[in-house]
Scaffold this motif. Structure first.
Motif, short mmCIF file in Angstrom:
data_model
loop_
_atom_site.label_atom_id
_atom_site.label_comp_id
_atom_site.label_asym_id
_atom_site.label_seq_id
_atom_site.Cartn_x
_atom_site.Cartn_y
_atom_site.Cartn_z
N UNK A 73 -13.70 9.13 32.46
CA UNK A 73 -13.92 10.20 31.46
C UNK A 73 -14.46 11.43 31.80
N UNK A 74 -14.46 11.71 32.78
CA UNK A 74 -14.95 13.12 33.19
C UNK A 74 -14.20 14.28 32.62
N UNK A 75 -13.01 14.33 32.79
CA UNK A 75 -11.78 15.25 32.32
C UNK A 75 -11.26 14.63 31.22
N UNK A 76 -10.49 15.58 30.48
CA UNK A 76 -9.81 15.39 29.44
C UNK A 76 -8.25 15.03 29.91
N UNK A 77 -7.80 14.26 29.07
CA UNK A 77 -6.16 14.09 29.30
C UNK A 77 -5.32 14.97 28.62
N UNK A 78 -5.81 15.31 27.37
CA UNK A 78 -4.86 16.26 26.34
C UNK A 78 -6.01 17.39 26.07
N UNK A 79 -5.26 18.23 25.50
CA UNK A 79 -5.82 19.61 24.69
C UNK A 79 -5.27 19.91 23.46
N UNK A 80 -5.86 19.66 22.33
CA UNK A 80 -5.14 19.98 21.02
C UNK A 80 -3.89 19.11 20.76
N UNK A 81 -3.90 17.85 21.46
CA UNK A 81 -2.78 17.03 21.14
C UNK A 81 -1.60 17.22 22.11
N UNK A 82 -1.92 18.10 23.07
CA UNK A 82 -1.04 18.34 24.25
C UNK A 82 -1.34 17.75 25.57
N UNK A 83 -0.65 16.90 26.04
CA UNK A 83 -0.97 16.41 27.39
C UNK A 83 -1.38 17.54 28.54
N UNK A 84 -2.51 17.48 29.06
CA UNK A 84 -3.05 18.24 30.14
C UNK A 84 -2.20 18.07 31.41
N UNK A 85 -1.92 19.20 31.88
CA UNK A 85 -0.68 19.41 33.12
C UNK A 85 -1.31 18.48 34.11
N UNK A 86 -2.57 18.62 34.33
CA UNK A 86 -3.07 17.72 35.52
C UNK A 86 -2.86 16.36 35.41
N UNK A 87 -2.96 15.70 34.17
CA UNK A 87 -3.04 14.44 33.73
C UNK A 87 -1.57 14.03 33.90
N UNK A 88 -0.49 14.82 33.39
CA UNK A 88 1.01 14.57 33.58
C UNK A 88 1.48 14.52 34.94
N UNK A 89 0.70 15.49 35.75
CA UNK A 89 1.09 15.29 37.25
C UNK A 89 0.74 14.07 38.00
N UNK A 90 -0.75 13.61 37.55
CA UNK A 90 -1.35 12.49 38.07
C UNK A 90 -0.52 11.29 37.70
N UNK A 91 -0.06 11.09 36.52
CA UNK A 91 0.63 10.10 36.17
C UNK A 91 2.04 9.78 36.90
N UNK A 92 2.57 11.10 36.87
CA UNK A 92 3.85 10.93 37.47
C UNK A 92 3.72 10.75 39.18
N UNK A 93 2.59 11.35 39.66
CA UNK A 93 2.32 11.10 41.07
C UNK A 93 2.18 9.50 41.20
N UNK A 94 1.32 8.90 40.54
CA UNK A 94 1.12 7.55 40.63
C UNK A 94 2.33 6.53 40.25
N UNK A 95 3.10 6.89 39.53
CA UNK A 95 4.53 6.38 39.25
C UNK A 95 5.32 6.43 40.34
N UNK A 96 5.37 7.53 41.06
CA UNK A 96 6.18 7.33 42.21
C UNK A 96 5.90 6.52 43.36
N UNK A 97 4.52 5.95 43.40
CA UNK A 97 3.97 5.01 44.25
C UNK A 97 4.08 3.64 43.67
N UNK A 98 4.77 3.39 42.90
CA UNK A 98 4.84 2.19 42.18
C UNK A 98 6.26 1.25 42.46
#
Length: 202
Positions: free
Chosen positions: A16-41
């Motif tokens: 909960x330390x950092x936001x995943x979105x800003x004004x309804x738009x997905x944060x780039x950091x979060x999109x990159x993180x989720x995409x990176x994790x997906x490549x490891x599945x």
């Protein structure tokens, strides 16, 4: 770790330390993180077998760490000539690397990322950049310039001769592009590109 905590992609801790979105738009950091994790599945592996063995460091499994890491990296906020953000890359600093980590990842423009993308399914039985023209009984060398363009390098009697022409051209091209972006690149990325060696199985 608390087993009741829901893991992102089954492996990542959002926190909960950092936001995943800003004004309804997905944060780039979060999109990159989720995409990176997906490549490891395993789901990614089913679609793209070339991702076999891909994993991420323990630190990168935590969104808070990944978020802070991104914002310290040269190139994270950069955009290319078409206004597209730079890509997260795991195997320029360490060729052939399969682990996303704070020590192996960097940000590069799409042009560089595409220039170094392997194409095993398209290569077939011959070295990278080489194919047989059956009707001519010759081998042709051609090189992707990283922007959906192919440079034809000529006909050759053997696949080895064709590959050597490809290797010479591709390594010079990588250095040329590296120098175009030199001031924007992480110094480690620039050095890796200037020392990049093309192998037959790239």
């Amino acid at each position: 770790m608390n087993k009741s905590v829901k893991l992102a992609r089954g492996i990542g801790v959002k926190g909960t330390e950092y936001p995943t979105s800003d004004s309804g738009k997905i944060k780039r950091e979060y999109a990159l993180w989720r995409g990176m994790l997906y490549r490891c599945t395993d789901k990614m592996l089913v679609k793209y077998p070339s991702y076999s063995g891909v994993s991420c460091s323990e630190n990168f499994k935590h969104y808070s760490f990944f978020y802070e890491w991104c914002n310290k990296q040269k190139g994270f906020e950069n955009k290319d000539e078409k206004g597209k953000v730079w890509h997260l890359d795991k195997d320029i600093l360490v060729k052939g690397n399969k682990t996303y980590s704070e020590d192996t990842c960097c940000f590069v423009p799409q042009r560089i990322n595409a220039l170094l993308t392997k194409s095993e399914s398209a290569r077939g039985e011959y070295p990278v950049g080489v194919c047989l023209i059956t009707s001519a009984g010759k081998y042709i060398a051609r090189c992707s310039c990283g922007v959906s363009k192919q440079k034809y390098l000529g006909f050759f009697n053997t696949p080895q001769e064709a590959f050597q022409a490809y290797k010479t051209y591709k390594e010079a091209l990588i250095k040329e592009v590296a120098n175009e972006y030199k001031e924007m690149l992480d110094s480690r990325v620039y050095e890796a590109l200037m020392n990049y060696e093309v192998n037959e199985n790239d």
